[in-house]
Design a protein around this motif. Structure first.
Motif, PDB file in Angstrom:
ATOM      1  N   ASN A  95       0.805  -1.223   0.000  1.00 17.65           N
ATOM      2  CA  ASN A  95       0.000   0.000   0.000  1.00 17.65           C
ATOM      3  C   ASN A  95       0.836   1.271   0.000  1.00 17.65           C
ATOM      4  O   ASN A  95       0.405   2.314  -0.510  1.00 17.65           O
ATOM      5  CB  ASN A  95      -0.941   0.001   1.205  1.00 17.65           C
ATOM      6  N   LEU A  96       2.042   1.188   0.572  1.00 15.34           N
ATOM      7  CA  LEU A  96       2.917   2.363   0.600  1.00 15.34           C
ATOM      8  C   LEU A  96       3.788   2.470  -0.645  1.00 15.34           C
ATOM      9  O   LEU A  96       4.548   3.423  -0.795  1.00 15.34           O
ATOM     10  CB  LEU A  96       3.786   2.335   1.864  1.00 15.34           C
ATOM     11  N   GLY A  97       3.706   1.470  -1.516  1.00 13.77           N
ATOM     12  CA  GLY A  97       4.358   1.552  -2.822  1.00 13.77           C
ATOM     13  C   GLY A  97       5.823   1.170  -2.854  1.00 13.77           C
ATOM     14  O   GLY A  97       6.575   1.678  -3.703  1.00 13.77           O
ATOM     15  N   PHE A  98       6.254   0.274  -1.976  1.00 12.44           N
ATOM     16  CA  PHE A  98       7.649  -0.171  -1.974  1.00 12.44           C
ATOM     17  C   PHE A  98       7.767  -1.508  -2.690  1.00 12.44           C
ATOM     18  O   PHE A  98       6.927  -2.395  -2.525  1.00 12.44           O
ATOM     19  CB  PHE A  98       8.180  -0.290  -0.540  1.00 12.44           C
ATOM     20  N   ALA A  99       8.828  -1.652  -3.477  1.00 17.23           N
ATOM     21  CA  ALA A  99       9.022  -2.861  -4.269  1.00 17.23           C
ATOM     22  C   ALA A  99       9.433  -4.046  -3.419  1.00 17.23           C
ATOM     23  O   ALA A  99       9.236  -5.198  -3.807  1.00 17.23           O
ATOM     24  CB  ALA A  99      10.069  -2.616  -5.358  1.00 17.23           C
ATOM     25  N   SER A 100      10.041  -3.778  -2.277  1.00 17.03           N
ATOM     26  CA  SER A 100      10.508  -4.856  -1.407  1.00 17.03           C
ATOM     27  C   SER A 100      10.469  -4.402   0.046  1.00 17.03           C
ATOM     28  O   SER A 100      10.364  -3.200   0.336  1.00 17.03           O
ATOM     29  CB  SER A 100      11.935  -5.259  -1.773  1.00 17.03           C
ATOM     30  N   VAL A 101      10.572  -5.354   0.952  1.00 12.30           N
ATOM     31  CA  VAL A 101      10.647  -5.022   2.368  1.00 12.30           C
ATOM     32  C   VAL A 101      11.930  -4.265   2.661  1.00 12.30           C
ATOM     33  O   VAL A 101      11.965  -3.367   3.508  1.00 12.30           O
ATOM     34  CB  VAL A 101      10.544  -6.301   3.232  1.00 12.30           C
ATOM     35  N   SER A 102      12.994  -4.598   1.943  1.00 12.64           N
ATOM     36  CA  SER A 102      14.267  -3.887   2.127  1.00 12.64           C
ATOM     37  C   SER A 102      14.134  -2.414   1.766  1.00 12.64           C
ATOM     38  O   SER A 102      14.709  -1.548   2.432  1.00 12.64           O
ATOM     39  CB  SER A 102      15.363  -4.540   1.286  1.00 12.64           C
ATOM     40  N   ALA A 103      13.378  -2.128   0.711  1.00 14.84           N
ATOM     41  CA  ALA A 103      13.158  -0.731   0.328  1.00 14.84           C
ATOM     42  C   ALA A 103      12.348  -0.002   1.405  1.00 14.84           C
ATOM     43  O   ALA A 103      12.615   1.164   1.722  1.00 14.84           O
ATOM     44  CB  ALA A 103      12.444  -0.665  -1.013  1.00 14.84           C
ATOM     45  N   LEU A 104      11.373  -0.688   1.969  1.00 16.60           N
ATOM     46  CA  LEU A 104      10.606  -0.116   3.069  1.00 16.60           C
ATOM     47  C   LEU A 104      11.519   0.156   4.266  1.00 16.60           C
ATOM     48  O   LEU A 104      11.419   1.207   4.912  1.00 16.60           O
ATOM     49  CB  LEU A 104       9.482  -1.075   3.465  1.00 16.60           C
ATOM     50  N   GLN A 105      12.413  -0.773   4.547  1.00 13.70           N
ATOM     51  CA  GLN A 105      13.348  -0.597   5.659  1.00 13.70           C
ATOM     52  C   GLN A 105      14.249   0.616   5.438  1.00 13.70           C
ATOM     53  O   GLN A 105      14.489   1.409   6.356  1.00 13.70           O
ATOM     54  CB  GLN A 105      14.210  -1.834   5.838  1.00 13.70           C
ATOM     55  N   ALA A 106      14.735   0.782   4.223  1.00 12.29           N
ATOM     56  CA  ALA A 106      15.608   1.921   3.933  1.00 12.29           C
ATOM     57  C   ALA A 106      14.880   3.236   4.170  1.00 12.29           C
ATOM     58  O   ALA A 106      15.435   4.183   4.744  1.00 12.29           O
ATOM     59  CB  ALA A 106      16.112   1.832   2.495  1.00 12.29           C
ATOM     60  N   SER A 107      13.639   3.301   3.721  1.00 15.63           N
ATOM     61  CA  SER A 107      12.852   4.515   3.935  1.00 15.63           C
ATOM     62  C   SER A 107      12.592   4.735   5.422  1.00 15.63           C
ATOM     63  O   SER A 107      12.653   5.861   5.918  1.00 15.63           O
ATOM     64  CB  SER A 107      11.530   4.405   3.172  1.00 15.63           C
ATOM     65  N   LEU A 115       7.761   5.941   9.527  1.00 12.31           N
ATOM     66  CA  LEU A 115       7.456   5.295  10.803  1.00 12.31           C
ATOM     67  C   LEU A 115       5.975   5.422  11.128  1.00 12.31           C
ATOM     68  O   LEU A 115       5.324   4.429  11.475  1.00 12.31           O
ATOM     69  CB  LEU A 115       8.289   5.911  11.928  1.00 12.31           C
ATOM     70  N   ALA A 116       5.439   6.627  11.042  1.00 15.57           N
ATOM     71  CA  ALA A 116       4.028   6.847  11.369  1.00 15.57           C
ATOM     72  C   ALA A 116       3.132   6.012  10.468  1.00 15.57           C
ATOM     73  O   ALA A 116       2.149   5.415  10.927  1.00 15.57           O
ATOM     74  CB  ALA A 116       3.688   8.326  11.243  1.00 15.57           C
ATOM     75  N   ALA A 117       3.480   5.960   9.190  1.00  7.46           N
ATOM     76  CA  ALA A 117       2.675   5.173   8.251  1.00  7.46           C
ATOM     77  C   ALA A 117       2.744   3.687   8.581  1.00  7.46           C
ATOM     78  O   ALA A 117       1.724   2.988   8.585  1.00  7.46           O
ATOM     79  CB  ALA A 117       3.158   5.418   6.823  1.00  7.46           C
TER      80      ALA A 117
END
Length: 274
Positions: free
Chosen positions: A43-55, A63-65
């Protein structure tokens, strides 16, 4: 991507969340947390969990999201009315004997259970001598709880639940309707302390006469459930009461002997004398 790689990414994300922001989800039930992280990533538009982690590491807004997905914010006022009826008829007669009371709503979400208890205690003449502690790890949820504003279309269900709980007043006595919103009377929270508190990492929270923590433990793994129940035991006054959710139990906890069943069907327990 294989499951093993995704599982490793999720573990690293949880470690990053703890190391960077001190939010500890590492011992939450893994199937549930994996499902929530996957939903957040998509839903937040990240290609991978790693990309989410970097953000997450570089942008506090992420964090809030993410917390919105990792914490459960679904509830309703007087949810499971028979629980509140049991509090009214069987627990409050004992609490009435104390000159002052402390009640902890652990994992208060958007405040539905808090306001349910505040209304209940007011109906029973105990509100003015009670200090309520409403805690959650999600700051957005705490802000919503403190505001006490809900969509007006939810009031019908809230009102039905309230009446089934043995209500002595009308729920409409406690809020005003305004442009599709129900705004609860600020005097209901005049006795409330809102606080950030993590059941996973934080310590004992004062000395309570009643702790209500329902439908939270089901999201924790067994060791974390045990930690939290030990925390509740140590946070309760002598012969204080603990209310859990309908699908939660003390049965397999190492702390089970510290509690006696008080209202079995409603998962209400009482701390035993040491």
């Amino acid at each position: 991507m294989t499951d093993s790689v995704e599982d490793l990414e999720i573990q690293l994300l949880l470690e990053a969340l703890f190391g960077r922001y001190h939010y500890d989800f590492r011992n939450y039930a893994r199937a549930s947390i994996k499902r929530r992280i996957t939903q957040a990533r998509q839903n937040l538009g990240f290609a991978s969990v790693s990309a989410l982690q970097a953000s997450l590491l570089h942008d506090p807004a992420t964090l809030a999201a993410l917390l919105g997905y990792l914490t459960v914010q679904v509830s309703e006022m007087f949810r499971d009315p028979s629980y509140f009826r049991a509090l009214r008829e069987k627990v409050l007669p004992h609490l009435r004997t104390y000159p002052s009371l402390k009640v902890w709503v652990a994992g208060c979400s958007h405040g539905e259970e808090l306001y349910s208890l505040a209304v209940l205690f007011r109906e029973e003449g105990l509100h003015e001598r009670t200090l309520f502690y409403a805690t959650d790890i999600n700051p957005e949820a705490l802000r919503a709880a403190e505001a006490g504003v809900y969509p007006l279309d939810r009031m019908r269900k809230f009102t039905e639940n309230h009446q089934k709980s043995g209500a002595k007043t009308s729920l409409s006595d406690y809020y005003v309707a305004d442009y599709g919103r129900a705004i609860f009377d600020k005097t209901l929270r005049s006795q409330v302390v809102f606080s950030d508190h993590s059941l996973a990492t934080d310590a004992v929270f004062a000395e309570m006469h009643l702790i209500s923590c329902r439908n939270v433990l089901i999201y924790f793994d067994r060791p974390l459930q045990d930690r939290v129940l030990g925390l509740f035991r140590d946070s309760l006054a002598r012969q204080g009461f603990l209310g859990l959710g309908a699908k939660e139990s003390l049965r397999f906890s190492s702390h089970a002997e510290a509690f006696a069943e008080f209202v079995r069907d409603e998962k209400i327990y009482r701390r035993r004398e040491p």
